[in-house]
Scaffold this motif. Structure first.
Motif, PDB file in Angstrom:
ATOM      1  N   ILE A 196      11.423 -10.612  10.406  1.00 38.00           N
ATOM      2  CA  ILE A 196      12.018 -11.530  11.453  1.00 38.00           C
ATOM      3  C   ILE A 196      13.441 -12.042  10.994  1.00 38.00           C
ATOM      4  O   ILE A 196      13.612 -12.468   9.972  1.00 38.00           O
ATOM      5  N   LYS A 205      12.135  -8.781  15.767  1.00 39.00           N
ATOM      6  CA  LYS A 205      10.865  -8.284  14.907  1.00 39.00           C
ATOM      7  C   LYS A 205      11.317  -6.777  14.449  1.00 39.00           C
ATOM      8  O   LYS A 205      11.393  -5.874  15.174  1.00 39.00           O
ATOM      9  N   ILE A 234       6.257 -15.976  14.348  1.00 36.73           N
ATOM     10  CA  ILE A 234       7.666 -16.302  14.854  1.00 36.73           C
ATOM     11  C   ILE A 234       7.546 -17.671  15.328  1.00 36.73           C
ATOM     12  O   ILE A 234       8.629 -18.370  15.264  1.00 36.73           O
TER      13      ILE A 234
END
Length: 238
Positions: A61, A50, A36
């Motif tokens: 993602i 996610k 991330i």
């Protein structure tokens, strides 16, 4: 949360697929957070979603419904990423349905696949056995044409990926995306198929299993097979 409590917590999730995906996120919190952070380093994204891929093979993602980033669940992912890019680049020029362009990014020696986000819905938006007939028919015609054109093609750029370079295509044998059922995106208003995604498992092989091994959405896959075989017959008679 320690491994014992993660295992205990996941035992209360009845669906096996959901349970495995949640466990992957909890077991790999450090990796997920790094992924991330990497995505956020590429732009000021406000909404990060996610998604754990089937079999925990990938961490996906979604960044602001603008880009999709696919991180390998195991290994560095370079071989699969390069293979997928070669295949999609070869078929993008001939496919009657759009194939998203793919970019490979490096993340500490790990191959990250980046795609543009494609808006729309997929077959899982409908309960199994409840796909309206008019939608089923429209989907079938579009995907049958796609399967036929891709299956009978022979791009020289990827002949080395076949078992033998001289291997020929035939009915239900040739190049195939190999997991079409859940990986086509439709416009929710017109039900036009606007993109085919996820080419990781694509190959030159028999693809009759697309139709014979399906339990959910069997009527849809049967309709696609019927249209595909009809198209083969029409081409043969020309």
């Amino acid at each position: 949360m320690g491994k014992f409590f993660i295992k205990l917590f996941c035992r209360f999730i009845p669906n096996r697929t959901t349970r495995n995906r949640v466990r992957f996120l909890l077991d790999n919190r450090t990796y997920v957070n790094k992924c991330i952070k990497f995505v956020n380093s590429l732009g000021k994204f406000k909404n990060i979603k996610k998604i754990v891929g089937h079999g925990s093979r990938n961490l996906v993602i979604n960044a602001d419904n603008k880009y999709i980033f696919k991180f390998p669940g195991h290994g560095n992912g370079y071989d699969k990423a390069i293979r997928e890019k070669r295949i999609t680049d070869a078929f993008r020029q001939i496919s009657p349905i759009a194939i998203p362009d793919m970019e490979i990014l490096d993340f500490d020696g790990i191959a990250v696949r980046k795609y543009p986000y494609i808006a729309g819905i997929n077959l899982e938006q409908f309960p199994p056995k409840k796909v309206p007939q008019e939608i089923e028919s429209k989907i079938a015609k579009q995907l049958a044409k796609f399967l036929y054109i891709i299956g009978t093609s022979d791009p020289k750029e990827i002949r080395d990926l076949k078992t033998t370079a001289t291997e020929k295509s035939s009915i239900l044998h040739g190049w195939c995306q190999n997991d079409v059922k859940y990986n086509f995106i439709m416009d929710p208003k017109t039900f036009d198929v606007v993109a085919i995604i996820d080419w990781e498992e694509a190959g030159f092989n028999d693809f009759c299993k697309l139709f014979t091994y399906e339990k959910d959405y069997r009527s849809v896959m049967t309709a696609i097979l019927r249209e595909y075989l009809d198209l083969c017959e029409k081409q043969k008679s020309k």
